[in-house]
Design a protein around this motif. Structure first.
Motif, PDB file in Angstrom:
ATOM      1  N   THR A   5      24.452 -29.767 -27.147  1.00 10.39           N
ATOM      2  CA  THR A   5      23.751 -28.564 -27.608  1.00 10.39           C
ATOM      3  C   THR A   5      22.253 -28.781 -27.530  1.00 10.39           C
ATOM      4  OG1 THR A   5      23.777 -29.230 -29.924  1.00 10.39           O
ATOM      5  CG2 THR A   5      25.622 -27.880 -29.153  1.00 10.39           C
ATOM      6  N   GLU A  57      27.357 -10.757 -22.958  1.00  9.96           N
ATOM      7  CA  GLU A  57      28.208 -10.157 -23.971  1.00  9.96           C
ATOM      8  C   GLU A  57      27.583 -10.496 -25.316  1.00  9.96           C
ATOM      9  OE1 GLU A  57      32.560 -10.951 -25.872  1.00  9.96           O
ATOM     10  OE2 GLU A  57      32.399 -11.012 -23.698  1.00  9.96           O
ATOM     11  N   ASP A  59      27.586 -10.142 -29.566  1.00  7.87           N
ATOM     12  CA  ASP A  59      28.282  -9.860 -30.815  1.00  7.87           C
ATOM     13  C   ASP A  59      27.177  -9.784 -31.866  1.00  7.87           C
ATOM     14  OD1 ASP A  59      29.940  -9.615 -32.983  1.00  7.87           O
ATOM     15  OD2 ASP A  59      30.794 -11.622 -32.829  1.00  7.87           O
ATOM     16  N   THR A  74      22.091 -23.452 -27.977  1.00  9.35           N
ATOM     17  CA  THR A  74      22.826 -23.151 -26.751  1.00  9.35           C
ATOM     18  C   THR A  74      23.587 -24.364 -26.248  1.00  9.35           C
ATOM     19  OG1 THR A  74      22.635 -22.089 -24.587  1.00  9.35           O
ATOM     20  CG2 THR A  74      20.933 -23.697 -25.154  1.00  9.35           C
ATOM     21  N   SER A  75      24.626 -24.089 -25.473  1.00  8.71           N
ATOM     22  CA  SER A  75      25.356 -25.157 -24.792  1.00  8.71           C
ATOM     23  C   SER A  75      26.058 -24.563 -23.572  1.00  8.71           C
ATOM     24  CB  SER A  75      26.381 -25.827 -25.715  1.00  8.71           C
ATOM     25  OG  SER A  75      27.362 -24.903 -26.103  1.00  8.71           O
ATOM     26  N   CYS A  76      26.248 -25.407 -22.585  1.00  9.04           N
ATOM     27  CA  CYS A  76      27.007 -25.023 -21.399  1.00  9.04           C
ATOM     28  C   CYS A  76      28.481 -25.134 -21.789  1.00  9.04           C
ATOM     29  CB  CYS A  76      26.674 -25.937 -20.229  1.00  9.04           C
ATOM     30  SG  CYS A  76      27.591 -25.528 -18.740  1.00  9.04           S
ATOM     31  N   THR A  77      29.227 -24.035 -21.666  1.00  7.40           N
ATOM     32  CA  THR A  77      30.612 -24.017 -22.145  1.00  7.40           C
ATOM     33  C   THR A  77      31.637 -23.911 -21.025  1.00  7.40           C
ATOM     34  OG1 THR A  77      30.341 -21.645 -22.567  1.00  7.40           O
ATOM     35  CG2 THR A  77      30.041 -23.140 -24.433  1.00  7.40           C
ATOM     36  N   GLU A  85      28.945 -21.186 -17.352  1.00  4.75           N
ATOM     37  CA  GLU A  85      28.954 -20.306 -18.518  1.00  4.75           C
ATOM     38  C   GLU A  85      28.170 -20.987 -19.630  1.00  4.75           C
ATOM     39  OE1 GLU A  85      32.640 -18.150 -20.098  1.00  4.75           O
ATOM     40  OE2 GLU A  85      32.469 -19.955 -21.354  1.00  4.75           O
ATOM     41  N   ARG A  86      27.457 -20.196 -20.381  1.00  7.66           N
ATOM     42  CA  ARG A  86      26.638 -20.714 -21.464  1.00  7.66           C
ATOM     43  C   ARG A  86      26.882 -19.866 -22.708  1.00  7.66           C
ATOM     44  NH1 ARG A  86      22.421 -23.903 -22.177  1.00  7.66           N
ATOM     45  NH2 ARG A  86      22.330 -24.441 -19.989  1.00  7.66           N
ATOM     46  N   THR A  87      26.956 -20.523 -23.855  1.00 12.16           N
ATOM     47  CA  THR A  87      27.079 -19.826 -25.130  1.00 12.16           C
ATOM     48  C   THR A  87      25.835 -20.141 -25.953  1.00 12.16           C
ATOM     49  OG1 THR A  87      29.484 -19.976 -25.088  1.00 12.16           O
ATOM     50  CG2 THR A  87      28.449 -19.591 -27.233  1.00 12.16           C
ATOM     51  N   THR A  88      25.225 -19.092 -26.483  1.00 11.23           N
ATOM     52  CA  THR A  88      24.010 -19.249 -27.277  1.00 11.23           C
ATOM     53  C   THR A  88      24.145 -18.444 -28.568  1.00 11.23           C
ATOM     54  OG1 THR A  88      22.703 -19.456 -25.257  1.00 11.23           O
ATOM     55  CG2 THR A  88      21.495 -18.997 -27.289  1.00 11.23           C
ATOM     56  N   THR A  89      23.763 -19.064 -29.674  1.00 15.06           N
ATOM     57  CA  THR A  89      23.765 -18.394 -30.967  1.00 15.06           C
ATOM     58  C   THR A  89      22.315 -18.185 -31.400  1.00 15.06           C
ATOM     59  OG1 THR A  89      25.825 -19.478 -31.569  1.00 15.06           O
ATOM     60  CG2 THR A  89      24.522 -18.537 -33.369  1.00 15.06           C
TER      61      THR A  89
END
Length: 97
Positions: A5, A57, A59, A74-77, A85-89
């Motif tokens: 992360t 996308e 939320d 963030t992290s590469c998922t 694909e990357r997910t970031t909060t």
């Protein structure tokens, strides 16, 4: 093995807010692009090799307001031969989320 992360702090300024003071969606996309590039550089990739945001996308519990201090993690998922694909909060630290 847990995903690597990367975190950054950022403040929302007037240029990234609507007239009513909420964070604009295009500013969110820019923040996500920037933290992805910072993470890639931190991971050892050369500058100029980065992420292009093609699909998003969201939320959204609520949009943060101007001058809020944000925490982005963030992290590469996921990865493939020609995609990743990357997910970031993104969290408004002042309001606790």
């Amino acid at each position: 093995m847990p995903a690597r992360t990367f975190a950054r702090e950022r403040r929302i300024y007037l240029g990234d807010a609507t007239v009513s003071g909420r964070l604009r969606f295009d500013a969110i996309a820019s923040y996500l692009q920037d933290i992805a590039a910072d993470d890639s550089h931190d991971a050892g990739f050369e500058l100029g090799v980065g992420w292009i945001l093609r699909r998003l996308e969201l939320d959204v519990a609520r949009l943060p307001r101007v001058y809020a201090d944000l925490s982005l993690v963030t992290s590469c998922t996921g990865t493939g031969r020609r995609w990743a694909e990357r997910t970031t909060t993104l969290t408004d630290r002042r309001a606790g989320g």
